[in-house]
Design a protein around this motif. Structure first.
Motif, PDB file in Angstrom:
ATOM      1  N   ARG A  48       1.058  -1.580   0.150  1.00 30.50           N
ATOM      2  CA  ARG A  48       0.135   0.071  -0.048  1.00 30.50           C
ATOM      3  C   ARG A  48       0.645   1.656   0.013  1.00 30.50           C
ATOM      4  NH1 ARG A  48      -3.244   2.767   4.972  1.00 30.50           N
ATOM      5  NH2 ARG A  48      -4.707   4.169   3.972  1.00 30.50           N
ATOM      6  N   CYS A  49       0.517   1.929  -0.520  1.00 31.15           N
ATOM      7  CA  CYS A  49       0.965   3.249  -1.026  1.00 31.15           C
ATOM      8  C   CYS A  49       0.241   4.918  -0.774  1.00 31.15           C
ATOM      9  CB  CYS A  49       1.764   4.082  -2.380  1.00 31.15           C
ATOM     10  SG  CYS A  49       2.129   4.998  -2.235  1.00 31.15           S
ATOM     11  N   TYR A  71      -0.687  12.736  -9.922  1.00 29.17           N
ATOM     12  CA  TYR A  71      -0.140  11.297 -10.222  1.00 29.17           C
ATOM     13  C   TYR A  71       0.487  10.332  -9.282  1.00 29.17           C
ATOM     14  CZ  TYR A  71      -0.520  14.826 -13.946  1.00 29.17           C
ATOM     15  OH  TYR A  71      -1.118  15.261 -14.607  1.00 29.17           O
ATOM     16  N   MET A  72       1.384   9.210  -9.067  1.00 24.44           N
ATOM     17  CA  MET A  72       1.692   7.870  -8.597  1.00 24.44           C
ATOM     18  C   MET A  72       1.873   7.422  -8.987  1.00 24.44           C
ATOM     19  SD  MET A  72      -1.110   7.640  -5.618  1.00 24.44           S
ATOM     20  CE  MET A  72      -0.262   7.611  -4.093  1.00 24.44           C
ATOM     21  N   TYR A  73       3.420   6.555  -8.833  1.00 28.34           N
ATOM     22  CA  TYR A  73       3.443   5.729  -8.902  1.00 28.34           C
ATOM     23  C   TYR A  73       4.127   4.224  -8.271  1.00 28.34           C
ATOM     24  CZ  TYR A  73       4.486   9.469 -11.978  1.00 28.34           C
ATOM     25  OH  TYR A  73       4.374  10.747 -12.932  1.00 28.34           O
ATOM     26  N   PHE A  99       9.069   0.967  -3.977  1.00 26.34           N
ATOM     27  CA  PHE A  99       9.226   2.278  -4.011  1.00 26.34           C
ATOM     28  C   PHE A  99       7.986   2.513  -4.208  1.00 26.34           C
ATOM     29  CE2 PHE A  99      13.051   3.381  -1.612  1.00 26.34           C
ATOM     30  CZ  PHE A  99      13.708   2.896  -2.495  1.00 26.34           C
ATOM     31  N   CYS A 100       6.980   3.483  -3.726  1.00 31.50           N
ATOM     32  CA  CYS A 100       5.899   4.535  -4.356  1.00 31.50           C
ATOM     33  C   CYS A 100       6.805   5.947  -4.364  1.00 31.50           C
ATOM     34  CB  CYS A 100       4.068   4.469  -2.886  1.00 31.50           C
ATOM     35  SG  CYS A 100       3.464   5.335  -3.909  1.00 31.50           S
ATOM     36  N   GLY A 117       8.576   7.221  -0.848  1.00 29.54           N
ATOM     37  CA  GLY A 117       8.031   6.894  -0.531  1.00 29.54           C
ATOM     38  C   GLY A 117       9.529   6.074   0.102  1.00 29.54           C
ATOM     39  N   PRO A 118       9.279   5.802   2.021  1.00 30.55           N
ATOM     40  CA  PRO A 118      10.546   4.858   1.989  1.00 30.55           C
ATOM     41  C   PRO A 118      10.988   3.557   1.879  1.00 30.55           C
ATOM     42  CG  PRO A 118       8.371   5.108   3.315  1.00 30.55           C
ATOM     43  CD  PRO A 118       8.476   6.063   2.964  1.00 30.55           C
ATOM     44  N   GLY A 119       9.683   2.512   0.899  1.00 28.17           N
ATOM     45  CA  GLY A 119      10.235   2.100  -0.067  1.00 28.17           C
ATOM     46  C   GLY A 119       9.776   0.572   1.432  1.00 28.17           C
TER      47      GLY A 119
END
Lengths: 112, 113
Positions: free
Chosen positions: A22-23, A31-33, A90-91, A104-106
């Motif tokens: 989950r992110c 936009y998210m990746y 990673f997000c 994000g922190p991974g």
């Protein structure tokens, strides 16, 4: 800090099991990746999203699916985990202050 | 095919040295070039470059872009052990209603005390 969290941060699972990462973001970014990072390959794009219910495949999407039912959450699912999916995930979002990509922190995933 | 190539792959220097990291790219529809620093965690943003010849600077780090020759350099002066990290270069391109990022594989820098 782009207000991104990922869960879980670490996970060990067995081959053949489904896994969902989950992110979560708190700042309404469009936009998210999702990326994976492996030695010698750098960061590779798995899937991305440009809005709620709007997603598309990246360069290494086989074996992965995503969903984005609300702006703040972008879920990555490994439908049937394999050892080759052992990686750091990673997000990322695209947003301020520089209108560029922040991570994000991974999540460290190990598939046995 | 879009690609971003970084050199050298790895580098070992002593504290106080100056280092130059290179990033060349072949990417259609270029919008910007980005530099990130990655220690034992997520990449952290350093610089975004969009115009040729304009130096971006932050403390001992600086970077410049050459859009004619399609490369960028990241300079670190008076290196410290805390500069030890992987440095990633990426190119941003708008495409199909979104933005994509093409990453190089990174330069691993180790600074010895």
């Amino acid at each position: 800090d782009a207000g991104i969290t990922q869960s879980p941060r670490h996970k060990v699972t067995e081959t053949g099991t489904p896994v969902t990462l989950r992110c979560h973001q708190t700042e309404n970014h469009r936009y998210m990746y999702w990326y994976r990072q492996d030695p010698g390959h750098g960061l590779r794009l798995i899937h991305y999203s440009y809005g709620v219910k709007d997603t598309d495949k990246g360069e290494v999407s086989d074996g992965y699916s995503v969903s984005r039912s609300k702006t703040e959450d972008f879920l990555l699912t490994l439908e049937s985990a394999t050892s080759s999916q052992t990686s750091v995930y990673f997000c990322a979002i695209r947003g301020p202050p520089a209108d560029t990509q922040y991570f994000g922190p991974g999540t460290r995933l190990t598939v046995l | 095919e879009d690609k971003v190539v970084q050199s050298p792959l790895s580098l070992v220097v002593h504290e106080g040295d100056t280092v130059t990291l290179n990033c060349s790219y072949e990417v259609t529809n270029f919008r910007s070039l980005l530099w990130y620093k990655q220690e034992k965690k997520a990449p952290t943003f350093l610089f975004m470059l969009t115009s040729s010849g304009i130096e971006k600077k932050s403390g001992r780090l600086s970077s410049i872009l050459d859009k004619k020759e399609l490369f960028s350099i990241l300079n670190i002066t008076a290196t410290q052990t805390g500069d030890s990290a992987i440095y990633l270069c990426a190119v941003e391109k708008p495409t199909s209603g979104t933005y994509k990022y093409i990453f190089g594989t990174g330069t691993r820098l180790k600074v010895l005390a």
